[in-house]
Design an enzyme around this catalytic site. Sequence first.
Site, PDB file in Angstrom:
ATOM      1  N   ASP A  69      -9.396 -11.656 -27.894  1.00 18.81           N
ATOM      2  CA  ASP A  69     -10.095 -10.467 -27.410  1.00 18.81           C
ATOM      3  C   ASP A  69     -10.191 -10.451 -25.887  1.00 18.81           C
ATOM      4  O   ASP A  69      -9.853 -11.437 -25.223  1.00 18.81           O
ATOM      5  CB  ASP A  69     -11.497 -10.369 -28.040  1.00 18.81           C
ATOM      6  CG  ASP A  69     -12.228 -11.710 -28.078  1.00 18.81           C
ATOM      7  OD1 ASP A  69     -11.871 -12.623 -27.297  1.00 18.81           O
ATOM      8  OD2 ASP A  69     -13.161 -11.852 -28.882  1.00 18.81           O
ATOM      9  N   ASN A 138     -24.503 -13.607 -34.614  1.00 24.24           N
ATOM     10  CA  ASN A 138     -24.662 -12.485 -35.556  1.00 24.24           C
ATOM     11  C   ASN A 138     -23.553 -12.459 -36.609  1.00 24.24           C
ATOM     12  O   ASN A 138     -23.416 -11.490 -37.352  1.00 24.24           O
ATOM     13  CB  ASN A 138     -24.697 -11.152 -34.799  1.00 24.24           C
ATOM     14  CG  ASN A 138     -23.382 -10.820 -34.108  1.00 24.24           C
ATOM     15  OD1 ASN A 138     -22.431 -11.601 -34.144  1.00 24.24           O
ATOM     16  ND2 ASN A 138     -23.315  -9.665 -33.454  1.00 24.24           N
ATOM     17  N   HIS A 140     -20.247 -12.535 -36.014  1.00 27.58           N
ATOM     18  CA  HIS A 140     -18.948 -11.947 -35.650  1.00 27.58           C
ATOM     19  C   HIS A 140     -17.903 -13.043 -35.463  1.00 27.58           C
ATOM     20  O   HIS A 140     -18.230 -14.188 -35.162  1.00 27.58           O
ATOM     21  CB  HIS A 140     -19.060 -11.035 -34.412  1.00 27.58           C
ATOM     22  CG  HIS A 140     -19.261 -11.714 -33.099  1.00 27.58           C
ATOM     23  ND1 HIS A 140     -19.842 -11.076 -32.014  1.00 27.58           N
ATOM     24  CD2 HIS A 140     -18.971 -12.955 -32.645  1.00 27.58           C
ATOM     25  CE1 HIS A 140     -19.870 -11.906 -30.996  1.00 27.58           C
ATOM     26  NE2 HIS A 140     -19.358 -13.048 -31.341  1.00 27.58           N
ATOM     27  N   GLU A 145     -17.915  -7.056 -34.734  1.00 30.13           N
ATOM     28  CA  GLU A 145     -19.366  -7.060 -34.886  1.00 30.13           C
ATOM     29  C   GLU A 145     -19.750  -6.655 -36.316  1.00 30.13           C
ATOM     30  O   GLU A 145     -18.924  -6.092 -37.052  1.00 30.13           O
ATOM     31  CB  GLU A 145     -19.978  -6.063 -33.884  1.00 30.13           C
ATOM     32  CG  GLU A 145     -19.669  -6.372 -32.414  1.00 30.13           C
ATOM     33  CD  GLU A 145     -20.476  -7.552 -31.848  1.00 30.13           C
ATOM     34  OE1 GLU A 145     -20.762  -8.521 -32.579  1.00 30.13           O
ATOM     35  OE2 GLU A 145     -20.795  -7.508 -30.642  1.00 30.13           O
TER      36      GLU A 145
END
Length: 266
Positions: A69, A138, A140, A145
């Site tokens: 990314d 979280n 991801h 996400e």
Amino acid sequence: MEIHIAADAEAGARTVADVVEQTLRETGELGTVLGLATGDSPVPAYTELIRRHREEGLSFAGSRAFLLDEYVGLPAGHDQSYHRFIREQLTSHVDIDDAAVLSPDGAAADPVAEAAAYDRRIGEAGGVDLQILGIGSNGHIAFNEPGSSLVSRTRVVALTPRTIEDNSRYFESPDEVPVRALTQGLGTILEARRIVLTASGEGKAAAVARLVEGSVSARWPATILQMHPEVLVVVDEAAASQLELADYYRYARDLEVEHAVAGQRV
Ligand code: PGA
């Protein structure tokens, strides 16, 4: 999914480095296609790989690498770009050709077209042999996400406030963290032939418990890795602290090591 609860960070880093080394040796002259993660989690393994390159002659020659990314809006040379991060933490210290280390272009005029082109480039390279992953608090992986489609491709995403907060440690202030990113999709990541995910610290314990033992769901995107046939999860004691079946994973790993020592397949 194979779970390895490492005694400490160094032991975990050696396990991840072993998998990279084995993949490099297996692919040999064909050249390995590595999938590289940024963030703190893989850095100890990268440091160990640099050591093996310097002291033991481990070679990355002929390999190619794709990053997961990149922040939208940060040009490759920006201090906080992932393009720069991976060079500082790994690739400039080993014998991989810099032109063979690819990342999505965060400064592309058309990020949507760049995402599609990047996804294509991975396919044209023959796909990723070994993908290294971290995991967000979280749940991801890369910047997929919560709420990401489980079959998503490389695309532009909005970062959650939690990710922005988690990543603000690299920036002067949270206001400077880009709010969008280009990320390989979950479907893209799942095409890698082999995956090793590493996590450490209590802040990752809930996400690791979901990843390994939770229901597969877009709410915790990493859970899609349960559907991949060859995933190794390397965690320290703190990151493993919410795993209900931790004792079983330790037992299974010990048994495997015992069999490997005895020269038997498990
Ligand atoms: P970290 O980030 O390795 O810096 O904890 C992991 C991630 O957000 O995927």
